[in-house]
Design an enzyme around this catalytic site. Structure first.
Site, PDB file in Angstrom:
ATOM      1  N   ASP B  67      49.495  73.968-134.377  1.00  0.00           N
ATOM      2  CA  ASP B  67      48.553  74.641-133.476  1.00  0.00           C
ATOM      3  C   ASP B  67      48.411  73.920-132.135  1.00  0.00           C
ATOM      4  O   ASP B  67      47.699  74.401-131.249  1.00  0.00           O
ATOM      5  CB  ASP B  67      47.180  74.843-134.150  1.00  0.00           C
ATOM      6  CG  ASP B  67      46.559  73.538-134.659  1.00  0.00           C
ATOM      7  OD1 ASP B  67      47.296  72.661-135.140  1.00  0.00           O
ATOM      8  OD2 ASP B  67      45.315  73.408-134.574  1.00  0.00           O
ATOM      9  N   HIS B  68      49.130  72.811-131.965  1.00  0.00           N
ATOM     10  CA  HIS B  68      49.084  72.087-130.694  1.00  0.00           C
ATOM     11  C   HIS B  68      50.425  72.089-129.958  1.00  0.00           C
ATOM     12  O   HIS B  68      50.487  71.654-128.809  1.00  0.00           O
ATOM     13  CB  HIS B  68      48.613  70.640-130.932  1.00  0.00           C
ATOM     14  CG  HIS B  68      47.206  70.563-131.450  1.00  0.00           C
ATOM     15  ND1 HIS B  68      46.139  70.158-130.693  1.00  0.00           N
ATOM     16  CD2 HIS B  68      46.680  70.905-132.661  1.00  0.00           C
ATOM     17  CE1 HIS B  68      45.019  70.228-131.408  1.00  0.00           C
ATOM     18  NE2 HIS B  68      45.323  70.670-132.606  1.00  0.00           N
ATOM     19  N   HIS B 142      43.726  60.687-137.246  1.00  0.00           N
ATOM     20  CA  HIS B 142      43.917  62.056-137.739  1.00  0.00           C
ATOM     21  C   HIS B 142      44.856  61.987-138.934  1.00  0.00           C
ATOM     22  O   HIS B 142      45.196  60.904-139.406  1.00  0.00           O
ATOM     23  CB  HIS B 142      44.465  62.919-136.595  1.00  0.00           C
ATOM     24  CG  HIS B 142      44.471  64.387-136.862  1.00  0.00           C
ATOM     25  ND1 HIS B 142      43.425  65.052-137.451  1.00  0.00           N
ATOM     26  CD2 HIS B 142      45.402  65.347-136.595  1.00  0.00           C
ATOM     27  CE1 HIS B 142      43.721  66.346-137.541  1.00  0.00           C
ATOM     28  NE2 HIS B 142      44.916  66.550-137.040  1.00  0.00           N
ATOM     29  N   HIS B 273      38.341  73.284-129.939  1.00  0.00           N
ATOM     30  CA  HIS B 273      38.947  73.177-131.267  1.00  0.00           C
ATOM     31  C   HIS B 273      37.906  73.527-132.337  1.00  0.00           C
ATOM     32  O   HIS B 273      37.720  72.812-133.330  1.00  0.00           O
ATOM     33  CB  HIS B 273      39.512  71.765-131.486  1.00  0.00           C
ATOM     34  CG  HIS B 273      40.603  71.695-132.521  1.00  0.00           C
ATOM     35  ND1 HIS B 273      40.345  71.524-133.856  1.00  0.00           N
ATOM     36  CD2 HIS B 273      41.934  71.792-132.412  1.00  0.00           C
ATOM     37  CE1 HIS B 273      41.478  71.495-134.523  1.00  0.00           C
ATOM     38  NE2 HIS B 273      42.472  71.663-133.675  1.00  0.00           N
TER      39      HIS B 273
HETATM   40 ZN   LIG Z   1      45.680  68.541-136.049  1.00  0.00          ZN
END
Ligand SMILES: [Zn+2]
Ligand SMILES: [Zn+2]
Lengths: 316, 316
Positions: B67-68, B142, B273
């Site tokens: 998604d990035h 993350h 986000h």
């Molecule tokens: Zn992520």
């Protein structure tokens, strides 16, 4: 059976047309949706429809240009999110190289799909067949390997000849259903009757032909022969200058597509993969011109749904 | 200098939020736009703005989740189409592995860009610096390697102290411009004066901090210290249950982001986000809750533009 146009543009997205994708909705026929090409943001287009990603059973990829495949990694990921508790497998038919592109995208993003993907590398001929459908692929002529598809529905069984049933004094009841299914049945009066004797002739199934990026090619005729709907790219209109551009980029004009429809006896032609240049008056000219060559033509817009009904022939 | 939010969602696109991307518009400052993360359909979002793809000078990628990054191949291709006659180079800063993903996508699609790409693999510290800007990267926490960014504008030169100039009887004229530029000038009366003596103190430049996917991390404070705008992910709201989910997925809550803003003395906090679950009343609760922790907070929506004006201090 319906065709839903998710992206009708060419090369890159524009305000009015997303890049290539068309869905063949087979919800009544097999509770499934098939996609042909998956340009970027196909999943975004799907959000505007009633299609549920986990219903997507098969994806057919014509060729590897970015405007036909860059939506795949995102679509495959989202299909996984949305059906996390389900594991419906997905089959992807495409040219050599597609699998490694998808694998690279999923690997780098550490995406672990909840379902298995079966890959089929397209070769000429029948690439899929079961009791209800057959899909045939043939090579086209583009700047890279490119494939056209013919989706054939298997013949529908004939209708129950109700007048003949009545003439033979077969009493109404569950036996009608058995006859309809072509079974052999013993009646209450002892007679043995064969359902097949009470069915009209088989009726041919529907044919959808989908031809993305190509210059005119001999292989197209067999794909399009007698199609109920021929979906064909028409990146350019039909002037001499536009024809030149079409050839320079390995594409078709609207006239090329219409000529094929005529030659193949297609019932309906739907044009897609339209260059972003055709808006306003230029689009109307594009439409007008092609109507002169083939009356049953429609220039698709994003999110258009084209119904392809099965028309029962009446027998007696 | 403005921030334009191209995608404010998380994980996958929803009807109201596209996946991650934010543009830092530096048109006045350097006639350029910088992108931070490029989720799928970022180029489609750009079509709805005044941003021209060829003005995109730098792209910073926080991490490699789909998604990035899945919008990169399409955006890079379209940037090439649209600027075919120009060759403005592009620099992409990202984690190891990004370059090979982009190369694979461009190679399989036989895309030949009209401009060169320079890749910079992100390491901790200053990743870019010139006369007007400095960008600092720091590692976050993350589920995979993830980077936060601090964009520092270099100090603005002090204002010309016009009262001091007049007190010293320096006659008006082109000499004022020279003094403003800090030059040493010989006046008509023979005096030699140094512009630096007539300038107020340097004024600090603006600071923008952009922190995508992360759990709370010690490294965030230095990135966010005194930021004019702190852009921070807030995938979840602040209830106990939401906090648990945030941690389970390697994310922050709105409270985590607000706590950081307070601790760092950020002037403004913009949350992005945001999980697609926050719509309607749930979104309003999300907004209400975080306002209690930090008043200068704004929950971004797709296509929002946040101005970050340079505020001149007045000296005499
Ligand atoms: Zn992520
Ligand atoms: Zn193509």
């Amino acid at each position: 059976m319906e065709l839903e146009f998710l992206g009708t543009g060419s090369g890159q997205p524009s305000k009015f047309r997303n890049v290539a994708s068309v869905a063949l909705r087979l919800l009544d026929e097999r509770n499934a949706v098939w996609l042909f090409d998956v340009g970027e943001a196909t999943q975004h287009q799907i959000l505007k429809t009633t299609i549920r990603p986990r219903k997507i059973e098969k994806i057919f990829i014509s060729h590897l240009h970015g405007d036909h495949i860059f939506g795949l990694p995102g679509l495959l990921s989202s299909r996984s999110f949305q059906g996390a508790d389900r594991n419906e497998p997905l089959t992807i038919y495409g040219p050599k190289g597609l699998r490694s592109f998808i694998s690279a995208a999923l690997r780098v993003s550490e995406t672990h799909l909840s379902y298995p993907i079966h890959y089929v590398e397209i070769e000429e001929g029948v690439i899929f067949e079961d009791e209800t459908f057959k899909v045939i692929a043939a090579p086209l002529r583009h700047r890279m390997e490119s494939w056209g598809f013919r989706v054939e529905e298997k013949p529908h069984q004939g209708e129950l000849l109700i007048n003949k049933v009545k003439a033979d004094k077969i009493p109404a009841g569950p036996v009608y259903g058995q006859l309809k299914a072509g079974e052999t049945v013993q009646l209450a009066d002892g007679r043995v009757v064969n359902g097949k004797d009470y069915l009209g002739p088989e009726q041919p199934g529907r044919v959808i032909t989908i031809i993305f990026d190509t210059m005119p090619s001999d292989s197209e005729l067999a794909l399009a022969k007698g199609a109920d709907v021929l979906v064909h790219e028409a990146t350019y209109g039909m002037s001499k200058e536009e024809s030149k551009m079409a050839r320079a980029h390995g594409h078709s004009t609207s006239r090329d597509a219409a000529n094929l429809a005529v030659k193949a006896g297609a019932k309906k032609l739907v044009l897609t993969h339209i260059s972003a240049r055709y808006i306003g008056p230029l689009l109307q000219r594009f439409i007008g011109d092609v109507h002169h060559v083939f009356g049953q033509v429609y220039v698709a817009r994003d999110l258009d749904v084209i119904d392809v009904p099965f028309e029962k022939e009446q027998h007696d």
